[in-house]
Design an enzyme around this catalytic site. Structure first.
Site, PDB file in Angstrom:
ATOM      1  N   LYS A 251      -5.518   7.227  -0.632  1.00 27.57           N
ATOM      2  CA  LYS A 251      -5.364   8.047  -1.638  1.00 27.57           C
ATOM      3  C   LYS A 251      -4.935   6.507  -3.058  1.00 27.57           C
ATOM      4  CE  LYS A 251      -3.859  11.489  -0.271  1.00 27.57           C
ATOM      5  NZ  LYS A 251      -4.035  12.615   1.710  1.00 27.57           N
TER       6      LYS A 251
ATOM      7  N   ARG B 102      -2.305  25.688  -4.360  1.00 32.59           N
ATOM      8  CA  ARG B 102      -1.086  24.695  -4.004  1.00 32.59           C
ATOM      9  C   ARG B 102      -0.117  26.090  -4.278  1.00 32.59           C
ATOM     10  NH1 ARG B 102      -2.264  20.284  -1.002  1.00 32.59           N
ATOM     11  NH2 ARG B 102      -2.045  22.199   1.022  1.00 32.59           N
TER      12      ARG B 102
ATOM     13  N   PHE C 260      -4.104  27.135   5.328  1.00 31.10           N
ATOM     14  CA  PHE C 260      -5.147  26.945   4.163  1.00 31.10           C
ATOM     15  C   PHE C 260      -6.419  25.953   3.950  1.00 31.10           C
ATOM     16  CE2 PHE C 260      -4.030  22.124   3.348  1.00 31.10           C
ATOM     17  CZ  PHE C 260      -2.940  21.993   3.856  1.00 31.10           C
TER      18      PHE C 260
ATOM     19  N   ASP D 131       7.502   8.729   1.383  1.00 34.49           N
ATOM     20  CA  ASP D 131       5.926   9.022   1.538  1.00 34.49           C
ATOM     21  C   ASP D 131       5.259   8.400   0.071  1.00 34.49           C
ATOM     22  OD1 ASP D 131       3.888   9.958   0.675  1.00 34.49           O
ATOM     23  OD2 ASP D 131       4.105  12.285   2.028  1.00 34.49           O
TER      24      ASP D 131
ATOM     25  N   PHE E 296       5.675  18.451   2.014  1.00 34.75           N
ATOM     26  CA  PHE E 296       4.142  18.701   1.860  1.00 34.75           C
ATOM     27  C   PHE E 296       4.374  19.401   2.915  1.00 34.75           C
ATOM     28  CE2 PHE E 296       0.331  16.627   2.575  1.00 34.75           C
ATOM     29  CZ  PHE E 296       0.042  17.285   1.479  1.00 34.75           C
ATOM     30  N   THR E 297       3.091  19.580   2.626  1.00 36.80           N
ATOM     31  CA  THR E 297       2.408  20.325   3.856  1.00 36.80           C
ATOM     32  C   THR E 297       2.273  19.625   5.298  1.00 36.80           C
ATOM     33  OG1 THR E 297      -0.052  20.386   4.456  1.00 36.80           O
ATOM     34  CG2 THR E 297       1.160  21.933   2.841  1.00 36.80           C
TER      35      THR E 297
ATOM     36  N   TYR F 166     -10.266  -5.868  19.988  1.00 38.44           N
ATOM     37  CA  TYR F 166      -9.032  -4.511  20.222  1.00 38.44           C
ATOM     38  C   TYR F 166      -8.074  -4.877  20.009  1.00 38.44           C
ATOM     39  CZ  TYR F 166      -7.425  -1.250  22.419  1.00 38.44           C
ATOM     40  OH  TYR F 166      -6.540   0.818  22.877  1.00 38.44           O
TER      41      TYR F 166
HETATM   42  O1  PLI Z   1      -4.202  13.652   4.976  1.00 42.17           O
HETATM   43  P1  PLI Z   1      -3.590  12.252   5.230  1.00 42.17           P
HETATM   44  O2  PLI Z   1      -3.026  12.768   6.385  1.00 42.17           O
HETATM   45  O3  PLI Z   1      -3.873  11.071   4.522  1.00 42.17           O
HETATM   46  O4  PLI Z   1      -2.047  12.352   4.292  1.00 42.17           O
HETATM   47  C1  PLI Z   1      -0.804  13.543   4.225  1.00 42.17           C
HETATM   48  C2  PLI Z   1      -0.245  13.493   3.195  1.00 42.17           C
HETATM   49  C3  PLI Z   1       0.886  12.603   3.397  1.00 42.17           C
HETATM   50  N1  PLI Z   1       1.871  13.205   1.645  1.00 42.17           N
HETATM   51  C4  PLI Z   1       0.994  13.818   0.844  1.00 42.17           C
HETATM   52  C5  PLI Z   1       2.021  13.682  -0.533  1.00 42.17           C
HETATM   53  C6  PLI Z   1      -0.041  14.202   0.742  1.00 42.17           C
HETATM   54  O5  PLI Z   1      -0.333  14.134  -0.579  1.00 42.17           O
HETATM   55  C7  PLI Z   1      -0.957  13.531   2.055  1.00 42.17           C
HETATM   56  C8  PLI Z   1      -2.434  14.837   2.215  1.00 42.17           C
HETATM   57  N2  PLI Z   1      -2.759  15.138   1.407  1.00 42.17           N
HETATM   58  C9  PLI Z   1      -3.474  15.221   0.729  1.00 42.17           C
HETATM   59  C10 PLI Z   1      -4.664  15.609   1.905  1.00 42.17           C
HETATM   60  C11 PLI Z   1      -4.227  15.851  -0.471  1.00 42.17           C
HETATM   61  O6  PLI Z   1      -5.055  17.006  -0.512  1.00 42.17           O
HETATM   62  O7  PLI Z   1      -3.198  16.380  -1.154  1.00 42.17           O
END
Ligand code: PLI
Length: 476
Positions: A246, A370, A437, A203, A112-113, A60
């Site tokens: 990513k 988008r 979305f 970011d 970003f969203t 933990y």
């Molecule tokens: O999906 P998360 O919570 O691991 O990350 C959010 C996020 C933050 N910044 C940027 C630039 C992103 O592209 C992002 C998530 N992007 C998604 C889910 C996408 O499909 O692009």
């Protein structure tokens, strides 16, 4: 590891998209042939990462995998403190809560969203200071993610540096089409912010992809390694948020990394409330091990060149067929310009959403919108935002698909381009309050704008031919 792909028929896909309310997020992945919805968490992990999964220390507190992850982040991103989170938005939440005060303004290079929503939930207002070229799909500017320093200067003068809790610098810029920021611009932005004592947070979700573009296109970096470029980029910042799903080549995880000791303490205190103890955030020990190994693999030139090379391959097929896409080709996907693809559909009938649905019906390829749906409503006025960019994103998971899958995808997009007049717009039947979305539902608008009513692509049979079959399995 391979995962079988499912071939579906046209009638099956028509039924599936209607049941999904014409939202590709609501499709079952069982009904998807080639999944280009996102590059988030859809990466194939390496043998080395899977081996690391067997070495999870699930204590933990004080997991040795956390120590390794923190050291790896120090080595490659350069930040002293790591606060692990379940994914990127967990880091955005914590950063927003510890820095933003109600009434504050957060400038950044395009929204970003999830980032903007967390800024707004903390009482802040996002202000876009990206260069104008970013909003132009045809502009060939090599660093369309750049910050417009004059715009930033104006915002600082208008609202006052005290009302700017931090600057949010996306590397690359997802909503502009995966467009990079130059090192020169990162440095100049950081210098301007520093002169006003405004912290800069990257970011860094796709910062390795950004580093590749700097190496390829910015004078003076031709002989610098991806790892060194990444470190230099981060060297200009005070910290970063990261969606590990990513660049870090994993399926889940994220972090907030930063240098300031006092701020790190506050973030650690916040993470225990929302994510988990500060030595695991929302991740299992094995997830942290896979992420540490993924980070090491991600900075390999061969990896990132092959990854972006795939995106370019798909983009070039579409360019050669005169399909309108965002130029230059960005880092993580191809962004089809739905305004030019479907000029007969007004933006308030969501052409990019309609195009995503039509592509799915045509071939089982899943992309995502988008544009106006993603942009949502203005937090203050409640009005729909209508962004200049109205795009269908075809996002490439890392190390997953073969060239044959990209050929099939291009063939289907080109096929749709040739019968584009038949695609009709959409209207909401259900609109969620936040990040609409993901869960919104739609129905096709009336037949009045359908030029060839005999075969509207969204609702009736369209041509999926067996010639689009390719590999039946995909690495995952
Ligand atoms: O999906 P998360 O919570 O691991 O990350 C959010 C996020 C933050 N910044 C940027 C630039 C992103 O592209 C992002 C998530 N992007 C998604 C889910 C996408 O499909 O692009």
């Amino acid at each position: 590891m391979v995962e079988p792909l499912t071939m579906t028929t046209s009638p099956q896909r028509e039924r599936a998209i209607a049941e999904a309310g014409f939202n590709t997020f609501l499709l079952s992945s069982n009904d998807v042939y080639i999944d280009l919805l996102t590059d988030s968490g859809t990466n194939a992990m390496s043998d080395n990462q899977w081996a690391g999964m067997m070495l999870g220390d699930e204590a933990y507190a004080g997991s040795r995998n956390f120590e390794k992850l923190e050291n790896t982040i120090r080595t490659h991103y350069g930040f002293r403190h790591t606060i692990p989170t379940h994914q990127g938005r967990g880091a955005e939440h914590i950063l927003s809560q510890i820095l933003i005060h109600p009434g504050g303004y957060v400038p950044g290079n395009m929204y970003f969203t999830t980032t903007r929503l967390h800024q707004e939930l903390a009482g802040g207002t996002f202000v876009d200071v990206i260069i104008d070229e970013a909003h132009e799909p045809c502009s060939e500017h090599p660093f369309k993610g750049n910050v417009d320093l004059a715009k930033l200067d104006r915002v600082i003068n208008e609202v006052g540096a005290n009302n700017i809790p931090y600057f949010c610098l996306h590397t690359t810029v997802n909503m502009a089409g995966g467009q990079p920021v130059s090192m020169e611009n990162i440095q100049a932005t950081a210098e301007l912010c520093r002169a006003h004592r405004i912290p800069v947070f990257l970011d860094a979700t796709r910062a390795v992809e950004n580093a590749y573009f700097i190496k390829r296109s910015e004078a003076g970096f031709e002989n610098t390694s991806i790892a060194d470029i990444l470190l230099q980029m981060c060297g200009h910042a005070d910290g970063c948020t990261m969606s590990g799903k990513k660049d870090c080549l994993v399926n889940i995880g994220g972090f907030l990394a930063l240098n300031d000791d006092e701020l790190a303490e506050r973030a650690r205190n916040m993470v225990v409330v929302f994510e988990g103890l500060h030595t695991y955030g929302g991740m299992a020990g094995r997830d942290m091990e896979a992420m540490a190994r993924g980070i090491e693999e991600s900075v390999s030139y061969d990896h990132i060149r092959a990854r972006i090379g795939q995106v370019e391959y798909l983009g070039q097929l579409l360019i050669d067929a005169d399909v309108p896409i965002v130029r230059p080709i960005g880092g993580h996907g191809i962004f089809v310009d739905a305004k030019r693809f479907l000029p007969h559909i007004p933006q308030n009938e969501f052409p990019a959403q309609a195009l995503a649905a039509a592509l799915y019906v045509d071939s089982g390829v899943r992309g995502m919108e988008r544009g106006a749906v993603s942009a949502g409503r203005d937090a203050k006025t409640g009005e729909n935002r209508l962004p200049r960019l109205e795009l269908l994103r075809l996002t490439l998971p890392r190390r997953v698909y073969t060239q044959a899958h990209l050929d099939v995808t291009a063939e289907s997009v080109i096929d749709l381009w040739e019968k584009r007049d038949r695609i009709r717009g959409l209207k909401f039947t259900f609109e969620p309050e936040r990040l609409r979305f993901f869960q919104a539902r739609f129905a096709p608008v009336g037949a009045e704008r359908v030029l060839d009513d005999a075969d509207p692509v969204n609702t009736q049979s369209s041509s999926l031919t067996d010639s689009r079959e390719s590999d039946q399995a995909v690495t995952h």
